[in-house]
Design a protein around this motif. Structure first.
Motif, short mmCIF file in Angstrom:
data_model
loop_
_atom_site.label_atom_id
_atom_site.label_comp_id
_atom_site.label_asym_id
_atom_site.label_seq_id
_atom_site.Cartn_x
_atom_site.Cartn_y
_atom_site.Cartn_z
N SER A 85 0.90 -1.60 -0.14
CA SER A 85 0.19 -0.49 0.05
C SER A 85 0.94 1.32 0.25
CB SER A 85 -1.18 0.41 1.48
OG SER A 85 -1.25 -0.98 1.05
N ALA A 86 2.44 1.28 0.59
CA ALA A 86 2.78 2.61 0.45
C ALA A 86 3.26 2.75 -0.37
CB ALA A 86 4.03 1.83 2.02
N THR A 87 3.61 1.37 -0.85
CA THR A 87 4.49 1.74 -2.58
C THR A 87 3.40 2.31 -4.13
OG1 THR A 87 4.62 -0.67 -3.45
CG2 THR A 87 6.05 0.95 -2.00
N GLY A 88 1.88 2.39 -3.40
CA GLY A 88 0.64 2.14 -4.18
C GLY A 88 0.52 0.80 -5.19
N ASN A 89 0.89 -0.04 -4.40
CA ASN A 89 1.10 -1.35 -5.21
C ASN A 89 -0.65 -1.78 -4.48
OD1 ASN A 89 3.04 -1.56 -6.90
ND2 ASN A 89 4.48 -1.77 -5.79
N ALA A 90 -1.07 -3.46 -4.61
CA ALA A 90 -1.64 -4.05 -4.02
C ALA A 90 -0.79 -5.83 -3.63
CB ALA A 90 -3.03 -4.06 -4.48
N LEU A 91 -2.00 -6.57 -2.48
CA LEU A 91 -1.57 -8.14 -3.03
C LEU A 91 -2.39 -8.57 -4.30
CD1 LEU A 91 -2.30 -8.08 0.78
CD2 LEU A 91 -0.43 -8.41 -0.22
N SER A 92 -1.43 -9.91 -4.05
CA SER A 92 -2.26 -10.75 -6.01
C SER A 92 -3.47 -10.87 -4.70
CB SER A 92 -0.98 -11.87 -5.75
OG SER A 92 -0.96 -12.72 -4.34
N ASP A 93 -3.99 -11.54 -5.81
CA ASP A 93 -5.37 -11.79 -5.98
C ASP A 93 -5.81 -12.91 -4.49
OD1 ASP A 93 -6.67 -10.01 -7.05
OD2 ASP A 93 -6.64 -11.65 -8.71
N GLY A 94 -4.48 -13.53 -4.71
CA GLY A 94 -4.80 -15.38 -3.49
C GLY A 94 -4.36 -14.63 -1.94
N ASP A 95 -3.11 -13.20 -2.44
CA ASP A 95 -2.83 -13.25 -1.03
C ASP A 95 -4.13 -12.20 -0.54
OD1 ASP A 95 0.01 -14.08 -0.93
OD2 ASP A 95 0.81 -12.50 -1.99
N ARG A 96 -4.55 -11.87 -1.03
CA ARG A 96 -5.68 -11.46 -0.37
C ARG A 96 -6.94 -11.60 -0.16
NH1 ARG A 96 -7.32 -7.20 1.21
NH2 ARG A 96 -7.42 -4.99 0.60
N GLN A 97 -6.99 -12.82 -0.80
CA GLN A 97 -8.21 -14.12 -0.04
C GLN A 97 -8.11 -14.54 1.45
OE1 GLN A 97 -8.85 -16.75 -3.19
NE2 GLN A 97 -10.76 -14.78 -4.76
N GLU A 98 -6.59 -14.79 1.55
CA GLU A 98 -6.30 -15.10 2.46
C GLU A 98 -5.79 -14.90 3.26
OE1 GLU A 98 -4.19 -18.43 4.69
OE2 GLU A 98 -5.68 -17.90 3.18
N LEU A 99 -5.68 -13.05 3.11
CA LEU A 99 -6.13 -11.83 4.04
C LEU A 99 -6.91 -12.00 5.04
CD1 LEU A 99 -4.51 -9.72 5.98
CD2 LEU A 99 -5.14 -8.34 4.19
N ASP A 100 -8.22 -11.82 3.56
CA ASP A 100 -9.60 -11.73 4.01
C ASP A 100 -10.20 -13.02 4.72
OD1 ASP A 100 -9.73 -9.07 2.97
OD2 ASP A 100 -10.84 -10.37 1.02
#
Length: 160
Positions: A85-100
């Motif tokens: 987030s600090a660099t303006g990027n996003a997590l991969s979809d897989g990492d985002r789903q795992e985080l959720d």
């Protein structure tokens, strides 16, 4: 009811705690200091609060409700989330789903932890009310204690 969340934070040099109540925030070197500081801000701002306060202290360790493997993975993903987030990027979809998924499991663990605490309080209250030296507190029934417990869960939202 006023709700104050206390969240542990650390930087390279010191550990500290952030107390959050609505739009107000305060920092302290201990949870108690952060709480005192936020209450002072609320008083200084003339914000009228009711007498009931729920304090939510965010746990930063694993327990029987949220095992260490899940806790470690959640911490790793949260660190990566903040870095990207600090660099303006996003997590991969897989990492985002795992985080959720882990955030949902942590919420469920908080609910289970609170239910366990409520059961312990009720058990302790029954034991106390059976004691010959017990004190009647806010009850119309002799020998009983009227215990009111309200569960307040805060859930931080991670933007998608």
């Amino acid at each position: 009811m006023t709700t104050i969340a206390i969240i542990p934070e650390s930087d390279d040099r010191t550990a500290k705690y952030r107390a959050i109540c609505g739009q107000k925030q305060a920092i302290g070197f201990t949870p108690g200091q952060a709480l005192d500081n936020i209450e002072q801000q609320l008083n200084d701002a003339g914000i009228v609060r009711d007498s009931a306060i729920a304090i939510i202290l965010h746990r930063t360790q694993s327990d029987r409700f949220f095992p260490s493997q899940q806790h470690k993975k959640l911490q790793d993903l949260m660190a990566r989330f903040h870095e990207t987030s600090a660099t303006g990027n996003a997590l991969s979809d897989g990492d985002r789903q795992e985080l959720d998924r882990l955030a949902e499991l942590e919420l469920e663990a908080a609910i289970q932890r609170s239910q366990s605490l409520l059961q312990q309080i009720q058990s302790d209250t029954r034991d106390l009310s059976r004691s010959p030296n017990s004190t009647k507190i806010n009850s119309d029934r002799p020998g009983e204690i009227d215990l009111k417990f309200q569960l307040v869960l805060g859930r931080s939202h991670i933007p998608h």
